[in-house]
Design an enzyme around this catalytic site. Sequence first.
Site, short mmCIF file in Angstrom:
data_model
loop_
_atom_site.label_atom_id
_atom_site.label_comp_id
_atom_site.label_asym_id
_atom_site.label_seq_id
_atom_site.Cartn_x
_atom_site.Cartn_y
_atom_site.Cartn_z
N HIS A 1 -0.91 10.37 -3.07
CA HIS A 1 -2.25 10.01 -2.61
C HIS A 1 -3.20 11.19 -2.50
O HIS A 1 -4.30 11.18 -3.05
CB HIS A 1 -2.17 9.29 -1.25
CG HIS A 1 -3.52 8.94 -0.72
ND1 HIS A 1 -4.24 9.78 0.10
CD2 HIS A 1 -4.32 7.86 -0.93
CE1 HIS A 1 -5.41 9.23 0.39
NE2 HIS A 1 -5.48 8.06 -0.23
N HIS B 1 0.82 -1.21 0.00
CA HIS B 1 0.00 0.00 0.00
C HIS B 1 0.86 1.27 0.00
O HIS B 1 1.53 1.56 0.97
CB HIS B 1 -0.89 -0.04 1.25
CG HIS B 1 -1.90 1.05 1.33
ND1 HIS B 1 -2.05 1.84 2.44
CD2 HIS B 1 -2.82 1.47 0.43
CE1 HIS B 1 -3.02 2.70 2.23
NE2 HIS B 1 -3.50 2.50 1.01
O1 G3P Z 1 -6.10 1.71 -2.71
C1 G3P Z 1 -6.90 0.82 -2.00
C2 G3P Z 1 -7.22 1.41 -0.68
O2 G3P Z 1 -6.08 1.47 0.08
C3 G3P Z 1 -7.88 2.72 -0.81
O3 G3P Z 1 -7.49 3.64 0.10
O4 G3P Z 1 -7.04 5.96 0.61
O5 G3P Z 1 -5.15 4.44 0.24
O6 G3P Z 1 -6.50 5.16 -1.67
P1 G3P Z 1 -6.49 4.84 -0.21
#
Ligand code: G3P
Length: 279
Positions: free
Chosen positions: A82, A40
Amino acid sequence: MNKLSKILGASVLGMILIACESTTDVNSVKGKDKKLILAHRGASSMAPEHTLAAYNKAVDLGTDYIEIDLRMTKDDRLIAIHDNTVNRTTNGKGDVRSLTLKEIKELDAGSWFDKKYSKERVPTIEEIFDKYGDKTNYYIETRLVDHKTLMESKLIDIMKKKKIKSKVIIESFSASSLKKVHKLDSKIPLIQLNTYKSTENFTSEKIKKWREYSSGVGMNAEIADKNLIKLLHKNNLLVYTFFFNNEKKLTKKVIGLGVDGIFTNYLDYAKIVIASTKK
Ligand code: G3P
């Protein structure tokens, strides 16, 4: 066979073919037979998220995919970041969409995490593909830009140019973004993300719609349960979970429940939990 039944027969066959063509095939997801580790934002608990330092660590630790959030700059370049501003993860200020790539490249994208990462810069998607090539896989989140589907064809063009298309899964909270990708290239595996807070949100209407373009869903680990995972699998949808909190505790829960992969910030821990389920 009379003329009417011939016409009806041809129409039914046509409808079947259209249905087959428009439904994505979960089998095209690379590594779908094992539980996938999706780093992630890179190895984001070990290095500043979405920097080459974080991706290097993730690749070194043997992640199945590096997860990348895409945003578009003022001059329409695709970069890995992000938030919609550079405020949290760089030493600059402002909306990503109001800054040029040149302006963003001047920012320090690492010191907020640790001073030793002060040389890290916000990478473009081209730089990421050039750096890792086919050494890893890429799980890329698209978003609407100015409320429009502006990044999809650009991303696909870059994937093709860099010969990386077979290594990519595209995920999005935006159904229009995923449908645009599907229209441009129906072979790319797609994952529909959601932030539902209850399993009741997973209605049969929604599942039916997702199946038209998506190979699976990405959801909050907190609400995942056995019945829901069974239902999604029965509908040929893969299930990936992400974590807002309690990641370590929830990692054990969802791996035990049989999800197909996790968006993890703790790669080593995820590997241990997954390995322990194989014993
Ligand atoms: O990308 C999948 C999930 O982690 C969505 O959360 O906020 O990290 O994009 P974000």
